[in-house]
Each structure stands twice: as C-alpha cells, then as structure tokens.
Design a protein around this motif. Sequence first.
Motif, PDB file in Angstrom:
ATOM      1  N   TYR A 133       1.152  -0.977   0.086  1.00  9.99           N
ATOM      2  CA  TYR A 133      -0.126  -0.142  -0.060  1.00  9.99           C
ATOM      3  C   TYR A 133       0.845   1.035  -0.355  1.00  9.99           C
ATOM      4  O   TYR A 133       2.145   1.015   0.275  1.00  9.99           O
ATOM      5  N   ASP A 134       0.273   2.906   0.154  1.00  9.75           N
ATOM      6  CA  ASP A 134       1.141   3.029  -0.536  1.00  9.75           C
ATOM      7  C   ASP A 134       1.353   4.200   0.926  1.00  9.75           C
ATOM      8  O   ASP A 134       2.096   5.151   1.090  1.00  9.75           O
ATOM      9  N   GLY A 135       1.010   3.890   2.272  1.00  9.53           N
ATOM     10  CA  GLY A 135       1.656   3.760   3.063  1.00  9.53           C
ATOM     11  C   GLY A 135       0.960   4.952   4.372  1.00  9.53           C
ATOM     12  O   GLY A 135       0.102   4.894   4.246  1.00  9.53           O
ATOM     13  N   ALA A 136       1.501   5.214   6.050  1.00  5.85           N
ATOM     14  CA  ALA A 136       0.645   6.324   7.260  1.00  5.85           C
ATOM     15  C   ALA A 136       0.813   7.679   6.068  1.00  5.85           C
ATOM     16  O   ALA A 136       2.214   7.685   5.883  1.00  5.85           O
ATOM     17  N   ARG A 137       0.350   8.454   6.722  1.00  2.38           N
ATOM     18  CA  ARG A 137       0.063   9.419   5.898  1.00  2.38           C
ATOM     19  C   ARG A 137       0.241  10.300   7.286  1.00  2.38           C
ATOM     20  O   ARG A 137       0.341  10.574   8.156  1.00  2.38           O
ATOM     21  N   THR A 138       1.372  12.266   7.385  1.00  2.31           N
ATOM     22  CA  THR A 138       1.922  13.180   7.939  1.00  2.31           C
ATOM     23  C   THR A 138       2.419  13.957   7.042  1.00  2.31           C
ATOM     24  O   THR A 138       1.907  13.732   5.879  1.00  2.31           O
TER      25      THR A 138
END
Length: 211
Positions: free
Chosen positions: A139-144
């Motif tokens: 998946y694209d990864g967690a975001r911040t």
Amino acid sequence: VIKKLGDNFYNVHQSPLPSMRGSVISYIIMYDIRSFQVSLHKVTAGIDTGKIIYRKNIFIPSSLKTPFAVNEFLQRMNRVMLKEFLTKFEKKEIMEEESQNNFFSSYNPRLSSQTNGWIDWNYSVEELDRFIRSFGVPYDGARTFIHDKQVNIKYVEISKQDSAKHPDEVGRVIRKFDDYLIVAVNNGSLYIKELFYKNQNIIDKIKSGDK
C-alpha cells in the motif's frame, strides 16, 4: 454469480468467521493478532455471512511485518486448508455446515491510505508501529506532514530509547543515526529510513529539529 452457481458456491475467507468479516490483512497488523483461522463458507447475498463448511487454525508469526508478508502467509494457509478440505471431502469426512453465530460477528471496512492512513502522533510507540506498518507494502503508506508537505511512511523500527520528554517533543526528529531519522514519540522513538514525497525518498532533506 450466486444465481448461476447455486448452492455449491463457496468462498475462502481468511478470518475466524463471523469475526472480521470484510477486510482482514491490515487489521491483523494493527491489532497485533497471533491466534487466527481461515474459513471456507457458502456464498450468500450477505458479506461473508454464509454457513461454514471448514475451518483451519493458524498461528501468525510476529516476524510478518508488512501487509504483503501477511497476505503471502495467509494465501499459503488458504491452500493448505483447501487441500485438507478436498482430501476429507473425497473420504466423505466433511463436517456438517455450521451457521455463523452473529453474537460474535464484526465487520472491518476496507482501508485506504489516503483516507484512513493519517498518523495520530498521540499514539504510543507500539501503536504507531502497528498503525504505520498496517499501511505498508504493497500500500501507499501512512500519512503525515513535514515542512507543510504531505509525506508517506511505509515502515518503521521502534526503540524504547529517546522517548518524548514533553508532549511538544512528540513527532520531532531528535537526530539522525546512519540512514535513519530518530523521531521522539510517547514511550519510545521511531526509526524511519524512508520518507516519501511524491514517490521520492526525501530522508536526506530532513534535519534534526524538524517536526
């Protein structure tokens, strides 16, 4: 499809139904699950609600760190379960179909990195680890955000050292170590090697003190 295939239409679902109907893989990481099951159930109009015809207990190793690794493991267990089922079916040893007990039912919606993957930096170091990895490869990864840029994190290592000394320090890059950023959080720190902005790793552009 149900009308075409009728009563002899079954689905392999990788959870201990009726628990965890719907999505599974990312939740296994997020909830830190070890004891588990894969199931073979009759397809009905409801989502994963049909009668169970076969189950297999499995243990999920803690060494599986990404959704990709968990999925590869479950797919192997699915094939083992299906082989066991077909062997018993040929020997006419199959159990009777089992109605699902809805008292224990739960449903997991599908997760999207873009919608559900936003990091809450108030989480503990262990919660952050599981949350971030649950949106990792493929998946694209967690975001911040950093420097007002939206960035993605797909994988972290955690340590009990260098925990935030004050809530204001949570999420701050306290230093670099080799190729890692060390980020202070509650009850420990995160070691981050890849920080993606528009699919480019921008670790080299991050400095100590950035938040």
